[in-house]
Design an enzyme around this catalytic site. Structure first.
Site, mmCIF file in Angstrom:
data_model
loop_
_atom_site.group_PDB
_atom_site.id
_atom_site.type_symbol
_atom_site.label_atom_id
_atom_site.label_comp_id
_atom_site.label_asym_id
_atom_site.label_seq_id
_atom_site.Cartn_x
_atom_site.Cartn_y
_atom_site.Cartn_z
ATOM 1 N N GLY A 179 -17.080 0.615 -0.354
ATOM 2 C CA GLY A 179 -17.862 1.832 -0.219
ATOM 3 C C GLY A 179 -19.194 1.810 -0.934
ATOM 4 O O GLY A 179 -20.017 2.706 -0.740
ATOM 5 N N PHE A 180 -19.428 0.777 -1.775
ATOM 6 C CA PHE A 180 -20.689 0.759 -2.524
ATOM 7 C C PHE A 180 -21.875 0.555 -1.590
ATOM 8 O O PHE A 180 -22.955 1.121 -1.795
ATOM 9 C CB PHE A 180 -20.649 -0.358 -3.567
ATOM 10 C CG PHE A 180 -21.495 -0.087 -4.785
ATOM 11 C CD1 PHE A 180 -20.909 0.221 -6.003
ATOM 12 C CD2 PHE A 180 -22.873 -0.132 -4.722
ATOM 13 C CE1 PHE A 180 -21.684 0.482 -7.129
ATOM 14 C CE2 PHE A 180 -23.660 0.114 -5.834
ATOM 15 C CZ PHE A 180 -23.066 0.428 -7.042
ATOM 16 N N TYR B 109 0.845 -1.191 0.000
ATOM 17 C CA TYR B 109 0.000 0.000 0.000
ATOM 18 C C TYR B 109 0.882 1.244 0.000
ATOM 19 O O TYR B 109 1.596 1.523 0.958
ATOM 20 C CB TYR B 109 -0.915 0.035 1.222
ATOM 21 C CG TYR B 109 -1.817 -1.156 1.399
ATOM 22 C CD1 TYR B 109 -2.187 -1.968 0.329
ATOM 23 C CD2 TYR B 109 -2.319 -1.485 2.664
ATOM 24 C CE1 TYR B 109 -3.016 -3.056 0.513
ATOM 25 C CE2 TYR B 109 -3.158 -2.573 2.847
ATOM 26 C CZ TYR B 109 -3.498 -3.359 1.774
ATOM 27 O OH TYR B 109 -4.323 -4.444 1.953
ATOM 28 N N LEU C 150 -17.845 -3.326 3.301
ATOM 29 C CA LEU C 150 -18.799 -2.358 2.751
ATOM 30 C C LEU C 150 -18.717 -2.298 1.227
ATOM 31 O O LEU C 150 -19.124 -1.320 0.609
ATOM 32 C CB LEU C 150 -18.558 -0.967 3.347
ATOM 33 C CG LEU C 150 -18.768 -0.861 4.862
ATOM 34 C CD1 LEU C 150 -18.433 0.533 5.359
ATOM 35 C CD2 LEU C 150 -20.199 -1.223 5.224
ATOM 36 N N GLY C 151 -18.198 -3.362 0.623
ATOM 37 C CA GLY C 151 -18.145 -3.408 -0.829
ATOM 38 C C GLY C 151 -17.373 -2.262 -1.439
ATOM 39 O O GLY C 151 -17.798 -1.674 -2.427
#
Length: 327
Positions: A207-208, A55, A204-205
């Site tokens: 952010g989806f 990252y 949370l996918g």
């Protein structure tokens, strides 16, 4: 916050904090706000921090290291190796060779500014190297006192079993959410049979599953979701309809869609720990509040009916990313 135990004795907060987006993949970052988010997480009882050497690359471990300086004893620190990248951000290879395991761990320890890593994951399985070679080297890190527990990410049941035979696997980290249910096809059962904890990333996918125009962080420059299959084209519209189904249930319960989605993952079992990622304190607070949300069996069934597995459109990653999972 409630505590949960991964594997044979690694106690962590019931929710962790994914730190990846603070440095890359989700648009521009703000180190001051990111550090404040980590500090507030610790103050709130969220002690399980997740990072990786790739990252940034490398920058996220350095950021986390700065944030936990002076607070190391409050943190259960997890990082990963295996997705080998160059300093320029290029992807070199998935590397599971024994020599690289040792090299990568030493580099992570330096960047994090710590003497020991609590949970060290193989980020992706190197299909060109026998898993026994990789895990033999990882076992040597435990014996050397550099690492306390070992984990693996996005691995198949057979690979998990082979790794576990070399050294106990404390946790499997894989994507798991209302719209990514693949672990239910056997991997989760394997973990439970072997007493391996399950760490759910992207609960949370990406952010989806938040009910705010598909995501809370905003896609754009530097955001890898812009061209993600589930965020693109017809799939995007189909998936928005699923979020609308969740929004109806959320409104009835006077909670947010994100809280519903997190509560669903938390309800999968005491051996499942979601690590929602955020780089902002306001979303951290919303996520933490999900831990207080108790869902009945009927409510859980309603959520699963609102987001049927076969209704989710698009792969989790582009083709190259899909080839790297289930190793």
């Amino acid at each position: 916050m409630e505590r949960r135990t991964l594997g044979n004795g690694l106690e962590v907060s019931a929710q962790g904090l994914g730190c990846m987006g603070m440095s890359e993949f989700y648009g521009s970052g703000d180190e001051t706000e990111s550090v404040a988010t980590i500090h507030e997480a610790l103050d709130s009882g969220v002690n399980f921090l997740d990072t990786a050497d790739m990252y940034g690359p490398f920058k996220n471990e350095e950021l986390v290291g700065r944030a936990i300086k002076g607070r190391r004893d409050e943190v259960v620190l997890a990082t990963k190796f295996g997705n080998q990248r160059g300093a320029d951000g290029s992807m070199i290879r998935i590397n599971g060779t024994a020599a690289y395991v040792i090299e990568a761990c030493d580099a992570s320890l330096r960047r994090l500014g710590v003497e020991v890593i609590d949970l060290y994951y193989q980020h992706r399985v190197d299909r060109t190297v026998e898993i026994e070679e990789t895990w033999g080297a990882m076992k040597s890190l435990v014996e050397a006192g550099k690492v306390r527990h070992l984990g693996i990410s996005e691995a198949s049941s057979s690979t998990i079993e082979r790794a576990h035979a070399v050294h106990p696997v404390t946790a499997l980290q894989s994507e798991y959410s209302l719209w990514s249910r693949d672990p239910e096809d056997g991997v989760l059962a394997t973990c439970r049979r072997l007493n391996i904890g399950f760490v759910a990333y992207s609960p949370l996918g990406r952010g989806f599953l938040t009910g705010e125009s598909s995501n809370r962080e905003g896609t754009g420059v530097g955001d890898y979701r812009t061209n993600n299959p589930r965020f693109s084209g017809d799939a995007y519209e189909k998936n928005l309809a699923l979020v609308a189904n969740l929004q109806t249930i959320a409104d009835e319960k006077h909670v947010t869609v994100a809280q519903l989605a997190l509560a669903w993952v938390l309800a999968r079992g005491n051996d499942v720990v979601p690590i929602p990622g955020t780089k902002r304190r306001k979303w951290l607070r919303e996520n933490i509040a999900a831990s207080e949300l108790v869902l009945s069996a009927d409510e859980l069934a309603s959520l699963e009916a609102a987001v049927p597995r076969d209704a989710v459109a698009g792969d989790r990653y582009h083709e190259s990313g899909m080839r790297s999972i289930n190793g």
